[in-house]
Design a protein around this motif. Structure first.
Motif, short mmCIF file in Angstrom:
data_model
loop_
_atom_site.label_atom_id
_atom_site.label_comp_id
_atom_site.label_asym_id
_atom_site.label_seq_id
_atom_site.Cartn_x
_atom_site.Cartn_y
_atom_site.Cartn_z
N LEU A 138 0.84 -1.20 0.00
CA LEU A 138 0.00 0.00 0.00
C LEU A 138 0.87 1.25 0.00
CD1 LEU A 138 -2.83 1.29 0.22
CD2 LEU A 138 -2.60 1.11 2.69
N GLU A 139 1.95 1.21 0.79
CA GLU A 139 2.85 2.35 0.85
C GLU A 139 3.49 2.59 -0.51
OE1 GLU A 139 6.48 2.93 3.64
OE2 GLU A 139 4.76 2.37 4.90
N ARG A 140 3.93 1.50 -1.16
CA ARG A 140 4.54 1.63 -2.48
C ARG A 140 3.55 2.21 -3.49
NH1 ARG A 140 6.68 -4.23 -2.93
NH2 ARG A 140 8.02 -4.25 -1.11
N VAL A 141 2.34 1.67 -3.47
CA VAL A 141 1.32 2.15 -4.41
C VAL A 141 1.02 3.62 -4.15
CG1 VAL A 141 -1.12 1.92 -5.01
CG2 VAL A 141 0.30 -0.11 -4.83
N THR A 142 0.90 3.98 -2.87
CA THR A 142 0.64 5.38 -2.52
C THR A 142 1.78 6.26 -2.99
OG1 THR A 142 -0.57 4.61 -0.57
CG2 THR A 142 0.08 6.93 -0.62
N GLN A 143 3.02 5.81 -2.77
CA GLN A 143 4.18 6.58 -3.20
C GLN A 143 4.20 6.73 -4.72
OE1 GLN A 143 6.04 8.04 -0.97
NE2 GLN A 143 7.21 9.09 -2.53
N ARG A 144 3.89 5.62 -5.42
CA ARG A 144 3.83 5.69 -6.88
C ARG A 144 2.76 6.67 -7.33
NH1 ARG A 144 3.65 -0.59 -8.15
NH2 ARG A 144 5.74 -1.12 -7.45
N LYS A 145 1.62 6.61 -6.67
CA LYS A 145 0.53 7.50 -7.04
C LYS A 145 0.95 8.95 -6.82
CE LYS A 145 -4.42 8.04 -6.47
NZ LYS A 145 -5.61 7.56 -5.82
N ILE A 146 1.63 9.20 -5.69
CA ILE A 146 2.08 10.56 -5.39
C ILE A 146 3.08 11.01 -6.45
CG2 ILE A 146 3.47 11.93 -3.78
CD1 ILE A 146 2.12 10.35 -1.50
N THR A 147 4.05 10.14 -6.76
CA THR A 147 5.04 10.54 -7.77
C THR A 147 4.39 10.72 -9.13
OG1 THR A 147 5.63 8.21 -8.12
CG2 THR A 147 7.00 9.47 -6.59
N MET A 148 3.42 9.84 -9.45
CA MET A 148 2.73 10.00 -10.73
C MET A 148 1.94 11.30 -10.75
SD MET A 148 1.49 6.13 -11.58
CE MET A 148 0.91 6.52 -13.21
N THR A 149 1.32 11.61 -9.62
CA THR A 149 0.57 12.86 -9.53
C THR A 149 1.52 14.05 -9.67
OG1 THR A 149 -0.99 11.77 -8.04
CG2 THR A 149 -1.02 14.18 -8.08
N GLU A 150 2.67 13.95 -8.98
CA GLU A 150 3.65 15.03 -9.09
C GLU A 150 4.14 15.16 -10.52
OE1 GLU A 150 6.65 13.99 -6.26
OE2 GLU A 150 5.53 14.81 -4.56
N ARG A 151 4.41 14.01 -11.16
CA ARG A 151 4.88 14.05 -12.54
C ARG A 151 3.82 14.64 -13.45
NH1 ARG A 151 7.66 8.12 -12.97
NH2 ARG A 151 9.50 8.60 -11.72
N SER A 152 2.57 14.19 -13.23
CA SER A 152 1.50 14.73 -14.08
C SER A 152 1.34 16.22 -13.80
CB SER A 152 0.19 13.97 -13.85
OG SER A 152 -0.30 14.18 -12.55
#
Length: 179
Positions: free
Chosen positions: A109-123
């Motif tokens: 869950l932490e990894r997915v959340t981190q990925r989502k955050i980085t994807m959101t930041e990238r987007s």
């Protein structure tokens, strides 16, 4: 609660014995046969009742029953204890497995959340870059338009100055002609 009350009422009721007329079996039951056998065995060969022999047999029966109950009770308690231990061990292992699974799920869950955050930041960065690019294009267009306007204004000033000079020359020519 109602079962508690009904059992309490049943305890408060006096017990009544069924008479032999209440239940009259067609055949004697095995229990009644053994009771008859006991009664007959209590009598000695002369038909007299031997109380001491009866008491001795009764004590022997009760001691044997008590010993069997104690052995069964100890065995049952030991068996129950062993079953409880095995159940506890099984539950502990299941709990440990569940804890490990929980840790794995939390890390995922932490990894997915981190990925989502980085994807959101990238987007967001992409959208910010796109927005900045649009803004720079708009600003460059405005700059080029303003440069064009400045060129046009310079040309208009030059033309205006030329027209003023021509007008002044024409006025002088007209004034010389009119003299």
């Amino acid at each position: 609660m109602s079962s508690h009350l009904s059992s309490r009422n049943a305890k408060d009721q006096p017990r009544t014995r069924k008479s032999s007329t209440d239940s009259s079996p067609a055949k004697p039951s095995p229990t009644s046969r053994s009771l008859k056998h006991e009664r007959v065995s209590r009598l000695d060969s002369s038909g007299a009742y031997d109380r001491e022999a009866y008491d001795a047999r009764r004590e022997n029966r009760m001691a044997a029953r008590k010993k069997a109950e104690e052995e069964a009770g100890c065995t049952d308690y030991k068996k129950m204890y062993e079953e409880a231990l095995s159940t506890n061990e099984r539950l502990k292992s299941r709990l440990q497995g569940s804890k490990q699974e929980l840790v794995l799920v939390q890390t995922q869950l932490e990894r997915v959340t981190q990925r989502k955050i980085t994807m959101t930041e990238r987007s967001n960065e992409r959208s910010m870059l796109e927005t900045e690019k649009r803004e720079t294009r708009v600003l460059q267009k405005k700059i080029s338009d303003m440069e064009d306007e400045v060129k046009v204004q310079t040309e208009l000033k030059n033309e205006n100055q030329r027209l003023k000079d021509e007008n002044g020359a024409l006025i002088r020519v007209i004034s010389k002609l009119s003299k």
